[in-house]
Design an enzyme around this catalytic site. Structure first.
Site, short mmCIF file in Angstrom:
data_model
loop_
_atom_site.label_atom_id
_atom_site.label_comp_id
_atom_site.label_asym_id
_atom_site.label_seq_id
_atom_site.Cartn_x
_atom_site.Cartn_y
_atom_site.Cartn_z
N GLY A 1 0.84 -1.19 0.00
CA GLY A 1 0.00 0.00 0.00
C GLY A 1 0.87 1.24 0.00
CB CYS A 2 0.44 4.66 -1.30
SG CYS A 2 -1.27 4.97 -0.88
CE1 TYR A 3 -1.77 7.86 4.01
CE2 TYR A 3 -3.51 6.27 3.59
CZ TYR A 3 -3.09 7.57 3.74
OH TYR A 3 -4.00 8.59 3.63
N GLY B 1 5.46 4.54 2.32
CA GLY B 1 6.00 5.78 2.86
C GLY B 1 6.48 5.62 4.29
#
Lengths: 266, 266, 266, 266
Positions: D66-68, D71
């Site tokens: 996932g993008c979260y 990051g």
């Protein structure tokens, strides 16, 4: 949107040298300052490959078009070249993202602060924007006679993107199909001009980060006019990417070299 | 930007009933559906206080103007009322924030998603937007004869705000000073129309959250035209706030009741 | 986001004078310059009506809170006042719209240009923002002992709006219902703090143009923490509107005078 | 921000299979639905090249992060891998652009309409976002023991961009210089992670359109914590571009193939 570092060409003979030699005085009239390089002004070729490819190929000095003239001339050129459009009564409405102002302009005029430009639309340079003579120079050359336009630039809340809406009186009734056919013919083979299908809408997002210019034309039968719209990235086809295209032409390289990155969407 | 819940009025006599009784068919032609209340259509008064205050005061049914017609008619009206503007060759460019679409429209068309509307400018309804006849109805009444306009609406990345740029041929040469003087005279006493000084630029931000409509007019001597620009909040003067103004007039209350909150800036 | 014109109060006795008299040196440490009015610093009352209403009513000098402290302290205060929250391990994440910088800051730092701030999120002042001691001063007073926080401010692309997300360790397990109940109790009667229902999300849009501060609190059982979020308009409750509220209190007027314009939405 | 098509891996042995075999039940707990492919779940390798390059090279099934989590894990990993960071008290604040929701999510939830997302910041999924266990899985594997985090995601008005701010307690005092040195060492040779110099601020704009993830780390001595921030394009390093990087690794190609387009700025 400010003064280009080097402005449009002059000259009388070639199609790329469409203005009279009074250009330097024209420059002074609109820019309120003498041109810094009148010799260069006479020699420079106007860097719009779609109109002046041959002259650019042989040039040693090419003038980068302003972003507004690029959007307006691509949108209107086929109508004047073909004689389908009238030379009188042309109205052009330009909408520019904030990078159109250039880094220096942005740093010195509060209108480019986030809080001023965000959630805001405004017109500026009413009846006085310095890109007007540059548009008229190219349209006049295409029409073979003087063209005067009513041009209004706007600042819209975008980083990149220049959208042009032109309303051009038609010399006789045309259908949208005929108009699109004309544009397809004029821009056939152009690697960076995309004439959209009927019903498709140009949008600045669709060209951001690229050298594309998207164009649509529609007949307004009631008004006897053509509505011509174009969308480009003012830093792309309206700026440095178009400069790279000119460089490629000047050097005899493949015109698309370095320009094939697709747009970034959304 | 979608169909108003109730459209513009018809009638022949009063200045507020500016269209012929063929209005219902005109509605059908543009909205592609029969009007739901032809009797109401005949009776309704067009709710633009600046033009129809008296008729509104005596009306039992008032039609709320679309936001584009509000912006365009306020920008152009003085020129046609005075005969200074020509009835032919008028070009209108409208730029609307996204709330112009109405809540229902926003929920069903992907063009109103953030990712589509953000950092994007696009035109739509080319030569076919349904607000066109509403604009022409009011301008024709003012001119005392048929007016056909070239109108192009745009979607710009704003929540609120409607900016109109109109280019109107002048019947004879006028200075900007004369034009501003005319507008000041026509709108003297109007509580919500602000005619800006020469050099001031209307901006949508300056009216957000309010019922104000800011207007500027400039002479373009070269093109023989006037450039008329207006800025309003499409949910304010172009929407519900103008509706409140109409209500105040109908009820005989102070016209500004409930409308004195200042714009929110920035 | 820059230095407030006049900073937080000192003093030892009243709840509104929560810092030691070493405040002037604390100011110097964070602002890198001596305080311009140490006497005023000693006298001023911290202008957060929710904590210091009585002291404000009797004050002749009130210090306007920074927008970050306002958002953070309103979000966290009930937990420290009640002893439910731990004084250690508090992490605060602030997101500010661009007006937070003040007009002067915006004009001189390129980070506030449209093209830099638009479509951009960035953190700044990492572990060094000058609003940190102001937050700690108020939280320490509430806790009755020193509180040190980890605070990170961010610039987000909004004109107005300040959003605060705080993560506070709980001294023992609590349900979201208990936490919301506590906040409701603490803020009962506050005209401008709205404690939202479970499941409702604070959003900066909901308070733009108003003096409201919306708050939500949720229990994170797995982490043994409360997540406290608040949303306010940095020019409203985080700025001049809160200043008006203080003025109203100082003058003995109805606290809501001049502050009842609803938010502008959307 | 919605459910990934295929979620994180399980397994017990390899560093890339960091979760227990109870993963399928963990999935059910957070996604409120049984996992559609438990066999795949056991086999899949977590597609973060910076942590699992070798396992990816030998994998036939790679799970896209996932993008979260991308990051957050890039921002925090060096601290847990080195033992410099504590496993308790980690707080993560994520800010996502609107494309993070995926095309389907954007079309069905009004929160992604322009008028709702524009000029707005909001938190959602408070203490319940489904990316939380994915973050904890990777951080736990790095720490060699269970890590529980307090994670709050936010929707910010960007098309693209994911900004992560993490606050991590340090096991002993470190200087910013030491922290930056550690990050430089851990990410040496990584083609797409750029550890910024002290004083440089990550910004989402700097990575839009690219596969880069920019990282900064700062010591907060007062709080005994490290502040770790990262910026990436959620459709780039947080999405399909990272998927291409994985594909390149799986196929034995140069890892940067197809990923060298520079960011589009501004």
């Amino acid at each position: 949107m400010g003064p280009p570092a080097r402005r449009a060409p002059s000259g009388t003979a070639s199609p790329a040298r469409s203005c009279s030699s009074s250009d330097a005085s024209l420059y002074t009239a609109w820019y309120k300052a003498p041109h810094g390089d009148p010799d260069g002004l006479r020699e420079a070729v106007y860097g719009m490959p779609e109109l002046h490819r041959k002259a650019i190929a042989g040039a040693s000095l090419v003038a980068s078009p302003g972003c507004y003239p690029m959007g307006a001339v691509i949108a209107i050129a086929p109508l004047l070249k073909s004689g389908w459009g009238s030379t009188a009564g042309i109205v052009i409405d330009g909408k520019s993202g904030v990078t159109g102002a250039g880094a220096q302009g942005r740093a010195t005029d509060p209108m480019y602060l986030y809080t001023e430009a965000n959630e805001n639309v405004q017109a500026y340079g009413l009846a006085s924007h310095r890109h007007t003579p540059e548009i008229e120079q190219e349209l006049s050359a295409l029409a073979g006679g003087p063209v005067v336009v009513s041009f209004t630039p706007h600042l819209v809340p975008l980083n990149r993107g220049l959208f042009t809406t032109a309303s051009v009186p038609l010399t006789r009734t045309r259908t949208t199909g005929e108009l699109v056919g004309l544009y397809r013919e004029v821009y056939a083979g152009e690697p960076f001009v995309r004439v959209l299908d009927e019903g498709q809408r140009p949008a600045t997002r669709a060209v951001v980060g690229s050298n594309f210019c998207d164009v649509t034309v529609v007949a307004d039968r009631r008004a006897g006019r053509a509505v011509c719209v174009s969308a480009l990235d003012n830093l792309g086809k309206g700026g440095s990417a178009n400069g790279v295209q000119n460089l490629n032409i000047m050097m005899g390289w493949d015109e698309r070299t370095g320009l094939e990155a697709p747009p970034v969407y959304p």
